[in-house]
Design a protein around this motif. Structure first.
Motif: not given
Length: 507
Positions: A319-342
């Protein structure tokens, strides 16, 4: 007994054959340890040169890492054969292990006085230095073949542990009478020795019965302790394939009383055509936070150079070794969704789904927001980056009010186990929650926090650095969550209207 490390998941090759002439034929026998001097993981290993399609001379190489998975070669050997006639290590230095004691590096190895793969008489030898860059002082032979019994012909790999009593125990395999390799032990008061071999009680672990998976060789012990139990990983050879198994004994019986585990072998060869379909052996066990790292020598037709050798890794906590452990990718979230959620932050553009671990964070007007919280209340939202080491950053749109705090979570296992940079009206601190209990990791550093400020945390292995608007304000060492802490997110405590933007996670 159910030892840690019994169930492993293969991660893959972590150190393949090198391009330099001294290691371009094969690499094997990786030994990994934490170096408190340089604050990184060290791997010493053997590299063989090639001579007309066969092994030539052996050298000890060095690689470094902060996570135990991604390794960087130093490029030049730590130690090579002397080339001097009649020297016991004239033609090579193989089977290394390195130990650090009182600021001194002790490099144990097997000296070769014959040309080729493990040719000539094999003796255990030692070199020391006060710096990894040397110079190395050769201390000569530590243990030589002797007598007519279990170690009459050759001495091989060792595992050295410092007992709580202060005495050093060396477990090693040797070749002797009967044409088998078996594991025995020696003791010493210091790493320099002298080492006294217990030939009365050795071998401690013997080969299996005819037809067993380990009926030809028992070798390369790697000894570790968990609670009141001692475990010894080792490799067994049946004349065709190598695999790793484990034996155990109690603290009361140590160093004697070893019993092979009923579920052996714990590490098997891979499928046909894989990188370890021929051999998966010669273990080195390293206890990491939340997992055991099982390094081994992999030999298979799927090697970068077919049927050659590389150093591979398996981990006991899938469980501590995700499938992409050897090939990590960036995570980006600018929260520009276009619609809101409560009720949710939704999904990041890079594909990671947010979850509310405690309370409610919501997507509002193209940023992340938590509504007003009462005194003592906490809200946490997180997503899974798939890896623990990274630079994690956020932009603060609304600074925390007096009595409240806004946190950037940079390593998280779950809502009761995580680390975060805590930002309030007085400054920045680093805290961790372990099994639900909060602990200060780095005391608060006074900073003036304003809207638009950026908080970034660099977490690699033990090293954690916090920056405020590009200025380093905290540097601390802590390994918590360094393997399993793959989640990132936000934490808000008390106060109200916390607003953040631009979560960035870079491996």
């Amino acid at each position: 007994m159910q030892p840690r490390g019994l169930t492993v998941k293969k991660v893959g090759i972590v150190l393949a054959t090198g391009t330099a002439a001294w290691e371009n034929w094969l690499v094997e026998s990786g030994y990994v340890t934490w170096d408190p001097i340089t604050q990184q993981l060290l791997m010493v290993y053997v590299g063989y040169s090639t001579d007309a399609g066969a092994a030539g001379t052996a050298s000890v190489g060095l690689a470094t890492s902060l996570d135990g998975i991604n390794w960087t070669r130093t490029g030049t050997p730590l130690l090579q054969g002397t080339g001097v006639v009649n020297d016991p290590d004239r033609y090579g230095t193989t089977g290394p292990s390195i130990h650090i004691e009182d600021g001194v590096y002790y490099l144990f190895y097997i000296g070769l006085d014959g040309y080729g793969y493990e040719m000539g008489t094999k003796r255990m030898m030692l070199a020391t230095a006060t710096s990894l860059s040397g110079p190395w002082t050769r201390r000569g032979v530590v243990i030589a073949p002797s007598g007519t019994g279990w170690r009459s012909t050759a001495i091989y790999h060792r595992s050295i542990i410092k007992h709580p009593s202060g005495q050093f125990f060396m477990f090693f395999n040797a070749y002797g009478n009967g044409g088998k390799e078996r594991i025995g032990y020696a003791t010493a008061d210091t790493l320099l020795g002298p080492w006294t071999v217990d030939d009365v009680n050795s071998p401690l672990v013997d080969v299996g019965a005819s037809g067993a998976w380990d009926d030809e060789i028992i070798g390369d012990p790697s000894v570790y302790r968990v609670g009141d139990m001692w475990y010894m990983a080792y490799y067994g050879f049946d004349g065709t394939n190598s695999r790793d198994g484990v034996a155990f004994t109690t603290n009361a019986n140590f160093p004697l009383g070893w019993t092979k585990h009923a579920q052996n072998p714990i590490l098997n060869v891979g499928a046909n055509g894989s990188y370890d379909n021929l051999h998966a052996g010669k273990p080195c066990i390293v206890q990491m936070p939340g997992a055991i790292y099982h390094y081994y020598t992999a030999v298979g037709n799927g090697q970068p150079t077919a049927a050659m050798r590389s150093i591979a890794l398996a981990i006991d906590s899938p469980a501590s070794v995700p499938n992409d452990r050897l090939n990590p990718k960036p995570v980006v979230d600018t929260f520009s969704r276009g619609s809101d959620s409560a009720t949710t932050l939704g999904t990041a553009p890079t594909g990671q789904a947010w979850r509310n671990d405690i309370g409610v964070w919501r997507h509002y007007n193209n940023f992340a927001e938590v509504i007003t919280l009462g005194a003592g209340s906490i809200a946490i939202a997180s997503l899974d980056a798939g890896y623990a080491d990274s630079k994690t950053s956020m932009k603060i749109l609304t600074p925390a009010s007096v009595g409240a705090s806004l946190g950037l979570i940079f390593r998280m296992i779950d809502a009761t186990n995580f680390m975060w940079a805590d930002v309030d009206s007085a400054g920045i601190a680093v805290n961790k929650k372990v099994n639900g209990t909060d602990t200060a990791v780095a005391a608060k550093v006074a900073r003036t926090i304003a809207a638009g400020d950026t908080i970034a945390v660099y977490a690699y292995g033990r090293s954690i650095t916090v920056q405020h608007n590009g200025v380093t304000v905290i540097s601390v060492v802590d390994l918590f969550g360094a393997v399993a802490g793959t989640r990132r997110g936000f934490r808000n405590s008390a106060g109200g209207g916390a607003q953040v933007d631009d979560l960035m996670v870079t491996p």
